[in-house]
Motif scaffolding. Sequence first.
Motif, PDB file in Angstrom:
ATOM      1  N   ARG A  40       5.753  -0.809 -12.050  1.00 41.83           N
ATOM      2  CA  ARG A  40       5.113  -0.252 -10.847  1.00 41.83           C
ATOM      3  C   ARG A  40       4.309  -1.347 -10.179  1.00 41.83           C
ATOM      4  NH1 ARG A  40       1.801   4.519 -13.389  1.00 41.83           N
ATOM      5  NH2 ARG A  40       1.005   4.642 -11.242  1.00 41.83           N
ATOM      6  N   ASP A  41       4.368  -1.362  -8.861  1.00 38.55           N
ATOM      7  CA  ASP A  41       3.626  -2.367  -8.089  1.00 38.55           C
ATOM      8  C   ASP A  41       3.130  -1.721  -6.788  1.00 38.55           C
ATOM      9  OD1 ASP A  41       3.922  -4.994  -9.540  1.00 38.55           O
ATOM     10  OD2 ASP A  41       6.038  -4.401  -9.361  1.00 38.55           O
ATOM     11  N   ALA A  42       2.047  -2.261  -6.309  1.00 38.27           N
ATOM     12  CA  ALA A  42       1.502  -1.791  -5.027  1.00 38.27           C
ATOM     13  C   ALA A  42       2.377  -2.306  -3.880  1.00 38.27           C
ATOM     14  CB  ALA A  42       0.061  -2.274  -4.867  1.00 38.27           C
ATOM     15  N   PRO A  43       2.359  -1.647  -2.736  1.00 39.62           N
ATOM     16  CA  PRO A  43       3.128  -2.134  -1.588  1.00 39.62           C
ATOM     17  C   PRO A  43       2.682  -3.530  -1.178  1.00 39.62           C
ATOM     18  CG  PRO A  43       2.375   0.131  -1.212  1.00 39.62           C
ATOM     19  CD  PRO A  43       1.686  -0.353  -2.450  1.00 39.62           C
ATOM     20  N   GLU A  44       3.618  -4.257  -0.596  1.00 34.55           N
ATOM     21  CA  GLU A  44       3.330  -5.641  -0.221  1.00 34.55           C
ATOM     22  C   GLU A  44       2.177  -5.734   0.780  1.00 34.55           C
ATOM     23  OE1 GLU A  44       4.452  -8.411  -1.382  1.00 34.55           O
ATOM     24  OE2 GLU A  44       5.775  -7.435  -2.837  1.00 34.55           O
ATOM     25  N   TRP A  45       2.137  -4.807   1.763  1.00 34.42           N
ATOM     26  CA  TRP A  45       1.054  -4.892   2.767  1.00 34.42           C
ATOM     27  C   TRP A  45      -0.302  -4.675   2.142  1.00 34.42           C
ATOM     28  CZ3 TRP A  45      -2.206  -0.802   3.427  1.00 34.42           C
ATOM     29  CH2 TRP A  45      -1.798   0.467   2.954  1.00 34.42           C
ATOM     30  N   PHE A  46      -0.354  -3.775   1.098  1.00 31.06           N
ATOM     31  CA  PHE A  46      -1.619  -3.537   0.431  1.00 31.06           C
ATOM     32  C   PHE A  46      -2.012  -4.737  -0.421  1.00 31.06           C
ATOM     33  CE2 PHE A  46      -4.386  -1.630  -2.813  1.00 31.06           C
ATOM     34  CZ  PHE A  46      -5.271  -0.913  -2.005  1.00 31.06           C
ATOM     35  N   VAL A  47      -0.996  -5.336  -1.052  1.00 30.53           N
ATOM     36  CA  VAL A  47      -1.267  -6.548  -1.833  1.00 30.53           C
ATOM     37  C   VAL A  47      -1.833  -7.649  -0.931  1.00 30.53           C
ATOM     38  CG1 VAL A  47      -0.229  -8.356  -3.247  1.00 30.53           C
ATOM     39  CG2 VAL A  47       0.464  -5.975  -3.567  1.00 30.53           C
TER      40      VAL A  47
END
Length: 465
Positions: free
Chosen positions: A101-108
Amino acid sequence: MSLRLKIQLIVVLLTLLFIGAVLALQYDAFRESVNEEVVAANRVAAQLLNRTALVVASQGTPAMLGYLQGVGRIRSNEVTLFDAAGQELYRSPPSQYKAGRDAPEWFVDVISPRVTEHAIAFPDGKLVVRANASRAVLDAWEHFVELAVGAVLLLVIVNALVFWVVGRAVRPFARIVDALKQLESGRFDVSLPALHGIEANTIGAAFNRMVGVLGTQLETEKRALRAEMQLSDSRELARWVDHHIENERRMIARELHDELAQSVTAMRSMALSIAQRTRAHDAQSEAAARTIADEASRLYDAMHGLIPRLTPLVLDNFGLAEALNDLAARTRQAHTGVQVEVDIRLGDTALGSDAALALYRTAQEGITNALRHGHATRLSLALHASGDRVSFELIDDGRGLSADWAARPGHHGLTWLRERVESLGGRFTLQAASPRGVRLWAEVAAAPTPAAHEAADEGSRGATR
């Protein structure tokens, strides 16, 4: 846009602003928390590995590799081991915390701190410690999602509650609007009960008061309209009666002048003839005949004095100017101490019979009032024509008008004259003269001249052609 929708939109806007402010503050908190966690973990890991590398590096690169494999993954860090040739010997295993699981790129991109990297060199290799914020960002993202979901639920719940509360609050206004529509349609007996809410109840009470006042005013206007109609009918009736009275007076005056006057004259002539025939042999019969002749003469004089009071025959026969001159002459004859001046300038202007009679009656009433009430000794009559208007003016040197003359009872003759002149489209005024006395003034429209009638007829025929 209804009031309910406006309030709903305002609440939605305020709720969105509140949620936006909370999310903005939380964003700053997430960013600082991730930054502190990652930077601190990277710094601690770098310090620990720096100390360890000094000890383990003396035993060679294999010993460092074994140490790192035994340590495993370090929180929020990526550890990479290179040999002296720069070949990668070891990389930290992937984190098992929330694997896959990973956070969305824009949030990162907006949360992740600036990447920090520490390199630890030893004789036969190099150790690189690089910060990795993916798990901390994932935690922040999940907290952010929870907060956003809660905010959406709060928005829905709050707006549903506001929708219900506002709907309940504005429900009385629908009854007010319905009552206003009924009032607009002409129902002036509509009323509102006590409504829920202070504002609605206040508006309802004000509406009921307004309807009450409006009903009172309408009833007053109806009464005034009925009174005005009755007054108009009374005036029409008065004018009709006045017209018939004038006709009857004219008829009586003509009968007196044409029939009775001749009969009285014949009686006097016959009495004088009898007295002449009986003078030599019957003194008593002669005296009786002469008495009859004298009484007939007095009756004839009284009758001739009565005829102008009934109707001015000279007005019908010779016009207003001669009628006013005759009225002035009779006034001088009846009141020897009174001076009467007459100034008549009509030119070719003609007057209708009703207007001429109204001005003549005005002169009669004015002279009577000036002599009877004002005890005037000098009267000035003026009759002037100006354009299509004819004005009459009577000025006396009598006692004048008292300060409260208008409030005193009576003055029916003046009131009758005013209504008579105004019914002809004219004007009538009565005011004090200077230095003393009274000025009576009336103005009426002149009758169209025959030339004007002919021009109008010719214009009509031309338009027809």
